[in-house]
Design a protein around this motif. Structure first.
Motif, mmCIF file in Angstrom:
data_model
loop_
_atom_site.group_PDB
_atom_site.id
_atom_site.type_symbol
_atom_site.label_atom_id
_atom_site.label_comp_id
_atom_site.label_asym_id
_atom_site.label_seq_id
_atom_site.Cartn_x
_atom_site.Cartn_y
_atom_site.Cartn_z
ATOM 1 N N ALA A 67 0.856 -1.188 0.000
ATOM 2 C CA ALA A 67 0.000 0.000 0.000
ATOM 3 C C ALA A 67 0.888 1.233 0.000
ATOM 4 O O ALA A 67 1.502 1.577 1.008
ATOM 5 C CB ALA A 67 -0.913 0.000 1.220
ATOM 6 N N LEU A 71 -1.771 0.621 -4.920
ATOM 7 C CA LEU A 71 -2.162 -0.487 -4.053
ATOM 8 C C LEU A 71 -1.956 -1.762 -4.859
ATOM 9 O O LEU A 71 -2.570 -1.937 -5.917
ATOM 10 C CB LEU A 71 -3.620 -0.328 -3.634
ATOM 11 N N ALA A 88 -7.693 -1.329 3.785
ATOM 12 C CA ALA A 88 -7.648 -0.175 2.890
ATOM 13 C C ALA A 88 -8.825 0.766 3.135
ATOM 14 O O ALA A 88 -8.668 1.989 3.117
ATOM 15 C CB ALA A 88 -7.643 -0.647 1.439
ATOM 16 N N ARG A 93 -8.134 6.880 1.059
ATOM 17 C CA ARG A 93 -7.464 6.411 -0.153
ATOM 18 C C ARG A 93 -6.391 7.402 -0.582
ATOM 19 O O ARG A 93 -6.657 8.559 -0.842
ATOM 20 C CB ARG A 93 -8.476 6.221 -1.299
ATOM 21 N N CYS A 95 -3.783 6.063 -2.843
ATOM 22 C CA CYS A 95 -3.203 5.502 -4.059
ATOM 23 C C CYS A 95 -3.901 6.034 -5.310
ATOM 24 O O CYS A 95 -5.067 6.423 -5.278
ATOM 25 C CB CYS A 95 -3.274 3.974 -4.025
#
Length: 282
Positions: A67, A71, A88, A93, A95
């Motif tokens: 991560a 990801l 996750a 978030r 990514c």
């Protein structure tokens, strides 16, 4: 809400177990292996976190997920993939994509989509290709590493490639400073290649990730005016030769299944399919 199935943050004590998972499929794991080999497992040096679950006797890992900027779920049964998805979801978030072996990526996306969706694009079928011997196409002798002083001539081609492939302009947000820095880093490392004609890039490619055994080619691009004239095949063959003969690595890349012209080029060069990737773009 998903039920937690034992996903945990890995650390240096898990170093050998992580390396064993990466070695089990050294081509598919190149992106993560290159980071671990350079920085170890510690998140501060790695530039991201490694998650694992399902540890068996002897401290062996059944599953692994990176991560960071991307990801990357590399290995794991459905229960492990669900555990990674829950971890996750519990964090914001960060990514820009979910990428890796298709089974793990699409399984994870099915869990993440209700929270993170909709995605900008979902590419479910991306053949993972590799070659570790001579190419069937004669390499272009004019394709060479880009020099640091050539970045201003190289950068427009890199931006054009990124827009075509990813669908967004890499200069958005920070005016291109971050993307320029990444390109400059690849050039400085001798991992950006191009053919110049009249001072303009007509072919380019990069070795995006490189582990001790594999180099992953990315960003293959031919100037629109030169397409259909063999530049893609001979240019990529030159990069493959650099990886296989010059650096002692297996050359690998992944390509969208619907990109029929590119797949034909890679087949002519001598690439064979060794797996299947998938990518979810945010």
């Amino acid at each position: 809400m998903l039920r937690l199935a034992g996903a945990r943050l890995l650390d240096e004590r898990d170093n050998q177990a992580v390396k064993a998972v990466l070695a089990a499929d050294h081509i598919a794991s190149c992106m993560v292996a290159s980071r671990v080999e350079a920085a170890g497992v510690d998140p501060w040096r790695l530039g991201g976190e490694l998650w694992g679950c399902g540890i068996r006797a002897g401290s062996r890992l059944d599953s692994l997920c990176f991560a960071g900027p991307n990801l990357v779920p590399l290995a794991g049964r459905p229960s492990a993939v669900r555990a990674f998805a829950e971890r996750a979801i519990r964090r914001r978030r960060l990514c820009s994509s979910l990428v890796g072996p298709a089974e793990q990526v699409m399984g994870m996306w099915s869990e993440l989509a209700p929270e993170w969706g909709p995605a900008r694009d979902v590419r479910e079928d991306q053949p993972l290709l590799a070659i570790n011997g001579p190419t069937r196409v004669k390499p272009d002798p004019k394709v060479r590493p880009v020099r640091p002083d050539e970045i201003e001539r190289y950068l427009p081609a890199a931006i054009a490639m990124f827009i075509e492939e990813v669908g967004v302009d890499p200069r958005l947000g920070d005016g291109g400073a971050g993307y320029r820095a990444r390109v400059a880093e690849l050039i400085a490392a001798g991992r950006a290649f191009a053919r110049f004609e009249n001072g303009e890039v007509v072919y380019k490619a990069e070795i995006g990730s490189m582990s001790r055994t594999v180099g992953q080619i990315q960003g293959v691009w031919v100037h629109p005016d030169k397409r259909g004239h063999g530049y893609g095949a001979t240019g990529t063959a030159a990069v493959v030769r650099r990886l296989v003969e010059g650096l002692g690595r297996t050359a690998s890349l992944y390509v969208n299944s619907y990109n029929t012209p590119a797949r034909a080029v890679y087949n002519r060069i001598g690439f064979v399919q060794v797996g299947q990737y998938a990518t979810v773009l945010f």
